[in-house]
Design an enzyme around this catalytic site. Structure first.
Site, PDB file in Angstrom:
ATOM      1  N   LYS A   1      38.925  27.915  47.249  1.00 55.96           N
ATOM      2  CA  LYS A   1      38.357  27.361  46.035  1.00 55.96           C
ATOM      3  C   LYS A   1      37.945  28.497  45.110  1.00 55.96           C
ATOM      4  CE  LYS A   1      34.529  28.513  45.994  1.00 55.96           C
ATOM      5  NZ  LYS A   1      33.802  29.805  46.099  1.00 55.96           N
TER       6      LYS A   1
ATOM      7  N   TYR B   1      30.641  23.911  44.184  1.00 50.36           N
ATOM      8  CA  TYR B   1      30.118  23.170  45.342  1.00 50.36           C
ATOM      9  C   TYR B   1      29.353  21.926  44.890  1.00 50.36           C
ATOM     10  CZ  TYR B   1      31.370  26.955  48.518  1.00 50.36           C
ATOM     11  OH  TYR B   1      32.067  27.873  49.252  1.00 50.36           O
TER      12      TYR B   1
HETATM   13  P1  NAD Z   1      36.465  39.804  48.251  1.00 48.49           P
HETATM   14  O1  NAD Z   1      36.343  40.644  47.022  1.00 48.49           O
HETATM   15  O2  NAD Z   1      35.586  40.110  49.409  1.00 48.49           O
HETATM   16  O3  NAD Z   1      37.976  39.852  48.784  1.00 48.49           O
HETATM   17  C1  NAD Z   1      39.067  39.707  47.921  1.00 48.49           C
HETATM   18  C2  NAD Z   1      40.282  40.353  48.539  1.00 48.49           C
HETATM   19  O4  NAD Z   1      41.372  40.229  47.639  1.00 48.49           O
HETATM   20  C3  NAD Z   1      40.080  41.858  48.803  1.00 48.49           C
HETATM   21  O5  NAD Z   1      40.564  42.183  50.070  1.00 48.49           O
HETATM   22  C4  NAD Z   1      40.926  42.521  47.732  1.00 48.49           C
HETATM   23  O6  NAD Z   1      41.447  43.775  48.147  1.00 48.49           O
HETATM   24  C5  NAD Z   1      42.038  41.493  47.547  1.00 48.49           C
HETATM   25  N1  NAD Z   1      42.738  41.604  46.264  1.00 48.49           N
HETATM   26  C6  NAD Z   1      44.052  41.429  46.110  1.00 48.49           C
HETATM   27  N2  NAD Z   1      44.409  41.611  44.849  1.00 48.49           N
HETATM   28  C7  NAD Z   1      43.300  41.915  44.171  1.00 48.49           C
HETATM   29  C8  NAD Z   1      43.029  42.240  42.813  1.00 48.49           C
HETATM   30  N3  NAD Z   1      44.020  42.263  41.877  1.00 48.49           N
HETATM   31  N4  NAD Z   1      41.762  42.486  42.451  1.00 48.49           N
HETATM   32  C9  NAD Z   1      40.764  42.431  43.350  1.00 48.49           C
HETATM   33  N5  NAD Z   1      40.954  42.155  44.667  1.00 48.49           N
HETATM   34  C10 NAD Z   1      42.213  41.907  45.066  1.00 48.49           C
HETATM   35  O7  NAD Z   1      36.277  38.296  47.782  1.00 48.49           O
HETATM   36  P2  NAD Z   1      35.989  37.051  48.733  1.00 48.49           P
HETATM   37  O8  NAD Z   1      34.526  36.785  48.751  1.00 48.49           O
HETATM   38  O9  NAD Z   1      36.709  37.230  50.004  1.00 48.49           O
HETATM   39  O10 NAD Z   1      36.642  35.853  47.864  1.00 48.49           O
HETATM   40  C11 NAD Z   1      38.036  35.600  47.902  1.00 48.49           C
HETATM   41  C12 NAD Z   1      38.284  34.112  47.598  1.00 48.49           C
HETATM   42  O11 NAD Z   1      37.647  33.341  48.602  1.00 48.49           O
HETATM   43  C13 NAD Z   1      37.699  33.634  46.269  1.00 48.49           C
HETATM   44  O12 NAD Z   1      38.579  32.727  45.671  1.00 48.49           O
HETATM   45  C14 NAD Z   1      36.412  32.943  46.648  1.00 48.49           C
HETATM   46  O13 NAD Z   1      36.059  31.899  45.754  1.00 48.49           O
HETATM   47  C15 NAD Z   1      36.772  32.392  48.018  1.00 48.49           C
HETATM   48  N6  NAD Z   1      35.587  32.250  48.892  1.00 48.49           N
HETATM   49  C16 NAD Z   1      35.400  31.057  49.502  1.00 48.49           C
HETATM   50  C17 NAD Z   1      34.306  30.875  50.322  1.00 48.49           C
HETATM   51  C18 NAD Z   1      34.102  29.564  51.039  1.00 48.49           C
HETATM   52  O14 NAD Z   1      33.062  29.389  51.676  1.00 48.49           O
HETATM   53  N7  NAD Z   1      35.062  28.659  50.998  1.00 48.49           N
HETATM   54  C19 NAD Z   1      33.399  31.919  50.515  1.00 48.49           C
HETATM   55  C20 NAD Z   1      33.631  33.131  49.890  1.00 48.49           C
HETATM   56  C21 NAD Z   1      34.744  33.293  49.071  1.00 48.49           C
END
Ligand code: NAD
Length: 372
Positions: A138, A223
């Site tokens: 999401k 959410y």
């Molecule tokens: P994060 O920044 O920790 O991780 C993102 C990942 O994407 C990194 O490994 C990064 O290297 C990679 N990436 C690939 N291409 C990229 C670019 N062009 N720029 C930046 N990063 C790039 O973020 P996250 O917290 O893991 O969030 C990722 C997704 O997961 C989001 O869409 C977020 O909304 C979702 N999320 C969902 C939940 C849930 O409970 N469902 C919780 C946290 C995050």
């Protein structure tokens, strides 16, 4: 005692590691027999090895129906570390340039897209074109137009599209939905959804409109949007919204800090919600009907969630959300299981239509009519 609670207590007593029930309409006995599962397994590659991808990978180690078998990442060192930690073979490792060739890999069934929001659309289209099922975090995309394109692409490729709504499988949430469906709360009149945290690092992608697609609403306010729908049990027909910003340096043009929004439902029920990047520990759902109430606080964090109703405390046990989610999603993809609350692309699209309307209402100050 209802059969689901009975089942959950049996599970706890017999210390079955982690159940993978989808809370579809299976009997307690069917669910228990599935706990000794030796059927097909969904083989999943994770795209985006960041904070949440890491959490999902860890949780999947306890899955029975879903298995982490591949990775897609732009960082070779991370791929190496994940290979040795999770025993991922070299032929199941891809980067963002070459992952289209996953179509030639018969050992991967689905890709879980866990990258910054703006990338979900393009990456999901490529996964679908490669003939693999798409599980996408999401918000599913940046707007409803992109969401619809993802649905169309997955239909065309004859693959499933699911959105990572882990709370749709969460036991206390499902108990409230059961109580509502069974009339124990009476006609639903009101929902309040409060979703927020303080966004720290000013340089993170969540505060970059190009990658996040917006601000708090896209990330955490969703959410409350989604929760309003599954808690009230109807689709909203209008919204109004108001934005406030206290820090225009941190929250630049197009990155919302705080938005209040109100939803109206066909029955006459209303919802009042707050989405913010400027308050910590804001995570509360409250549902009120003519005969009773239900509340969850926390309501959407990784848990354990806590809650009570007019009948007392909610006692359903906590399981790691992403373990239950991935086992349930394997059931949906492999067996056509039907979850109580959908997690398909159409479900994600409805939230995006509401989010589009919230942003329009903030801009124009006008009430928006919704057709979901
Ligand atoms: P994060 O920044 O920790 O991780 C993102 C990942 O994407 C990194 O490994 C990064 O290297 C990679 N990436 C690939 N291409 C990229 C670019 N062009 N720029 C930046 N990063 C790039 O973020 P996250 O917290 O893991 O969030 C990722 C997704 O997961 C989001 O869409 C977020 O909304 C979702 N999320 C969902 C939940 C849930 O409970 N469902 C919780 C946290 C995050």
């Amino acid at each position: 005692m209802d059969s689901r609670r009975d089942f959950l207590q049996k599970v706890a007593l017999t210390a079955i590691s982690i159940p993978f029930f989808s809370f579809s309409r299976l009997s307690a006995e069917q669910q228990i027999s599935q706990a000794r599962y030796d059927g097909p397994v969904l083989r999943v590659a994770i795209m985006g090895l960041g904070g949440y991808g890491t959490r999902v990978a860890e949780a999947m180690q306890s899955c029975q129906r879903a298995k982490l078998v591949g990775v897609i990442s732009g960082t070779p060192a991370k791929i190496k570390a994940w290979q040795s930690k999770y025993g991922i073979p070299a032929e199941n490792c891809y980067n963002y340039e070459n992952f289209d060739s996953i179509k030639d890999n018969p050992n991967i069934d689905a890709v879980y897209v866990i990258t910054p929001n703006a990338l979900h659309h393009g990456q999901s289209l490529r996964v679908a074109a490669a003939g693999k099922h798409v599980i996408c975090e999401k918000p599913m995309a940046l707007n409803a137009r992109e969401g619809q394109e993802m649905i169309d692409a997955c239909k065309m490729a004859d693959v499933k599209l699911l959105v990572g709504y882990r709370l749709h499988f969460e036991p206390k949430t499902l108990e409230i939905i059961r109580m509502r469906n069974d009339g124990e709360l009476g006609n639903i009149r009101f929902f309040q959804g409060l979703s927020g945290f303080r966004a720290g690092d000013p340089n993170q992608w969540r505060l970059d409109k190009k990658l996040a697609g917006g601000g708090a609403l896209m990330d955490i306010g969703i959410y409350a949007v989604n929760g309003a729908r599954y808690m009230v049990g109807e689709e909203p027909i209008w919204i109004t919204a108001q934005e406030t910003k206290t820090d225009t340096v941190k929250f630049k043009e197009g990155v919302d800090e705080t938005i209040q929004f109100q939803l109206g439902f066909p029955s006459g029920a209303v919802a009042s919600c707050l989405s913010t990047y400027n308050m910590d520990n804001l995570d509360r759902f409250f549902l009120n009907g003519e005969k009773g109430f239900a509340e969850l606080q926390p309501s959407t964090g990784y848990g354990p969630l806590k809650g009570r109703t007019h009948k007392g405390e909610l006692t359903q046990p906590h399981y790691t959300h992403q373990t239950v989610q991935m086992d349930a999603m394997a059931g949906i993809i492999l067996n056509g299981d039907k979850p109580v609350v959908p997690v398909d692309g159409e479900e994600g699209l409805k939230d995006l239509k509401i989010i589009d309307a919230i942003y329009r209402s903030c801009k124009t100050g006008e009430r928006q009519v919704l057709e979901l």
